[in-house]
Design an enzyme around this catalytic site. Structure first.
Site, PDB file in Angstrom:
ATOM      1  CD  GLU A 242      25.772 -59.429 -10.185  1.00 53.27           C
ATOM      2  OE1 GLU A 242      25.499 -59.320  -9.145  1.00 53.27           O
ATOM      3  OE2 GLU A 242      24.911 -58.267 -10.496  1.00 53.27           O
ATOM      4  CE  LYS A 244      30.273 -67.434  -4.236  1.00 55.76           C
ATOM      5  NZ  LYS A 244      30.717 -66.720  -2.604  1.00 55.76           N
ATOM      6  CD  GLU A 294      28.901 -60.748   0.286  1.00 55.65           C
ATOM      7  OE1 GLU A 294      28.143 -61.691   0.182  1.00 55.65           O
ATOM      8  OE2 GLU A 294      29.702 -62.205   1.040  1.00 55.65           O
ATOM      9  CG  PHE A 334      24.518 -58.633  -4.648  1.00 53.47           C
ATOM     10  CD1 PHE A 334      23.241 -59.906  -4.646  1.00 53.47           C
ATOM     11  CD2 PHE A 334      25.127 -59.273  -4.015  1.00 53.47           C
ATOM     12  CE1 PHE A 334      22.943 -60.591  -3.474  1.00 53.47           C
ATOM     13  CE2 PHE A 334      25.469 -59.878  -2.931  1.00 53.47           C
ATOM     14  CZ  PHE A 334      24.595 -60.438  -3.059  1.00 53.47           C
ATOM     15  CE  LYS A 421      28.090 -72.883  -4.569  1.00 54.67           C
ATOM     16  NZ  LYS A 421      28.697 -71.879  -3.088  1.00 54.67           N
TER      17      LYS A 421
END
Ligand code: AMP
Length: 577
Positions: A242, A244, A294, A334, A421
């Site tokens: 995905e 970030k 987010e 998410f 990440k």
């Protein structure tokens, strides 16, 4: 008094046993208040009830209780640098002359502080002074010291959440064998008081059966790091990758048309985002959900993500309506953690993501640009898939990607390889930034003297030792506004000397309470005899080379800062690259 003993011991085992005894002996009605008080709170963060007692109010309460003038109290405070200690000295003199002192119950202490936190409006200041003075009247001098420290948010019991959880386990099982189960309930509810009540009243089975509770935030899952995409695929296999997004993390709770929004630290934020509340009601029709995403400022005309600096303007107490128009937000979801009575946290990610896709009415169904969407994602089978998507995300102005294990449950409150990440690196720099805690600051030279600020001394955190260990002195990356901010903020939390929970050989001009978290970029991590992060008894510590300040991480508590273990891992990863 237990607090005195806890404060004087740093040995976790001893305090765990002391606490276990305390909980075992406590009256049922005291369990919740006792738990909150020991964790330095009056209520869980998500209720928004904060004590926030200023030094002035405390000085007035000491004055009311002792008959000394505020000027005399301030004089002593200037000497001791610790209002709690000042209170103790003054109350000591007083108790020598008066004999009337009832003993304080946990309930009384809690009730008064709760009233103090929730009283507002006309005449509330005097009422608050009276509430605190009443406690001081009925306490010993040493108790008074702790009450004052609690009131001002400076209680140093040295017990963290982990210790409290271990002590719960010790109280019911004799050892730490059920700590993991208790911790799970805490991670799902963010309410240690509720955990205590459930455990001691209904037993460990009830704790195990706990599922998420709408309007009680779930503690956030955290991301790990890895050196490259090949190792990611090797570790978790085929995964969802995905984009970030560099905004702020929000958890959304919805029951019927009632919506609450919480920050990463579980603080209530609903009032700041009327636009998101409206959009959530329009785009999400399910009765009961807990979602995570987010939020980021978005330029509707150019269809560009805006910088973190633009986004952060939406975190404000005043002028919300105007800013909502000026800086519109988009929310990219998410996670789906709970849906109509069903706990999704233990389901594999692939299933949660599919559920999320069904829950959100996206643009493609509704037409027009919608406030709420999903974080963009692709499936990756091989390293190149990750690398290609990473390039695409960076070109769109995102911060990097997060690779998610298809089979992993939601790892509430924990950093696991369920999420890995990969961030954009600044050229020639460390792959990831470090979130460090400010432990001191320096006065500036030249232009900086006017701000009384010239740089920061920062530390990372060791959860095992509950210590902040120095890692970098930062002198660059600040603009004038930020220098002013640090000068204002840090001068309010300055200390006379190095606090007990700080381990540092480097001396700043001024020590401060470890409270403010800053994101720092550096070229690399190097060995250093000066810094104590990652230091073994014989060897060197670790330091950041050429550290630059990026931003304040208001969304992180000091305990959420990059940990000592993470820094050691990053040091190892750097060697591999
Ligand atoms: P970091 O703060 O660098 O450890 O990165 C983890 C943070 O990335 C999370 O706490 C989220 O705030 C943020 N984030 C942005 N996009 C996503 C995403 N698609 N999935 C999970 N977290 C994300």
């Amino acid at each position: 008094m237990v607090l005195e003993k806890l404060e004087s011991t740093r040995k976790r085992l001893e305090s765990t046993d002391d606490l276990a005894k305390l909980f075992k002996q406590a009256d049922k009605s005291e369990l919740k208040p006792l738990t909150y008080l020991l964790s330095g709170r009056i209520s869980p963060a998500f209720t928004g009830i904060e004590l926030g007692v200023g030094d002035k109010l405390v000085e007035q309460a000491i004055s009311l209780s002792s008959g000394k003038t505020v000027a005399e109290i301030e004089k002593s405070y200037r000497k001791t640098g610790d209002l709690g200690e000042t209170g103790r000295i003054i109350l000591e003199k007083k108790t020598q002359t008066t004999l009337s002192s009832h003993s304080l119950s946990v309930k009384k202490v809690f009730d008064n502080f709760l009233k103090l936190a929730t009283t507002s409006g006309e005449g509330s200041q005097e009422a608050k002074v009276k509430l605190l003075a009443e406690l001081l009247n009925n306490s010993s001098a040493v108790e008074g010291k702790h009450l004052i420290r609690f009131a001002t948010g400076r209680l140093r019991t040295n017990v963290g959440e982990a210790t409290i959880i271990d002590s719960f386990s010790t109280a019911v099982a004799g050892d730490k064998s059920v700590s993991k189960k208790i911790e799970r309930m805490y991670n799902l509810t963010s309410d240690l008081g509720l955990v205590a009540k459930t455990l001691f009243e209904n037993g460990i089975a009830a704790v195990e059966e706990t599922t998420p509770i709408v309007f009680s935030p779930i503690r956030p899952a955290l991301a790990e790091r890895m050196p490259d995409s090949a190792q990611i695929i090797e570790k978790i296999g085929e995964c969802i990758v995905e984009g970030k997004i560099d905004g702020f993390r929000l958890q959304i709770h919805k029951k019927g048309s009632e919506i609450k929004i919480f920050s990463r630290r579980q603080e209530p934020m609903t009032h700041m985002f009327p636009d998101l509340v409206k959009a959530l009601n329009e785009q999400i029709k399910e009765k009961e959900v807990i979602l995570e995403g987010e939020a980021i400022a978005f330029d509707e005309r150019t269809c560009q993500f805006l910088s973190f600096q633009a986004t952060i303007q939406r975190k404000r107490k005043h002028g919300i309506a105007e800013k909502t128009l000026d800086v519109p937000l988009r929310l990219f979801l998410f996670e789906a953690l709970y849906l109509n009575g069903v706990d999704l946290t233990s389901e594999p990610y692939e299933k949660r993501r599919k559920t999320l896709e069904k829950i959100v009415e996206e643009e493609k169904n509704a037409g027009g640009a919608k406030t709420i969407g999903l974080a963009k994602a692709v499936y990756a089978k091989k390293p190149k898939d990750i690398d290609d998507f990473f390039e695409e995300c960076i070109n769109e102005g995102l911060e990097g990607v997060i690779c998610k294990d298809l089979k992993a449950p939601y790892t509430a409150g924990a950093r696991k390889f369920a999420w890995i990440k990969v961030k954009k690196s600044y050229s020639g720099s460390l792959q990831d930034t470090v979130d460090a805690v400010v432990i001191g600051y320096y006065f500036g030279k030249g232009k900086r003297t006017e701000f009384g600020f010239g740089g920061l001394l920062t530390a990372i955190y060791s959860p095992a030792e509950r210590m902040f260990k120095s890692i970098a002195r930062i002198g660059t990356g600040f603009n004038e506004e930020q220098m002013q901010f640090f000068s204002d903020t840090l001068s309010k939390i300055k200390l006379k000397g190095k606090p007990d929970d700080v381990d540092s050989l480097v001396e700043p001009d001024v020590w401060v309470e470890p409270k403010v978290v800053v994101e720092v970029v550096a070229d690399e991590i190097t060995k250093s005899p000066m810094h104590t992060a990652g230091k073994t008894k014989a060897g060197d510590g670790l330091a950041l080379r050429f550290p630059r300040f990026i931003k304040v991480r208001e969304d992180k508590t000091p305990e959420d800062a990059t940990s000592e273990d993470e820094v050691l891992e990053m040091f190892e990863m750097q060697k591999q690259r």
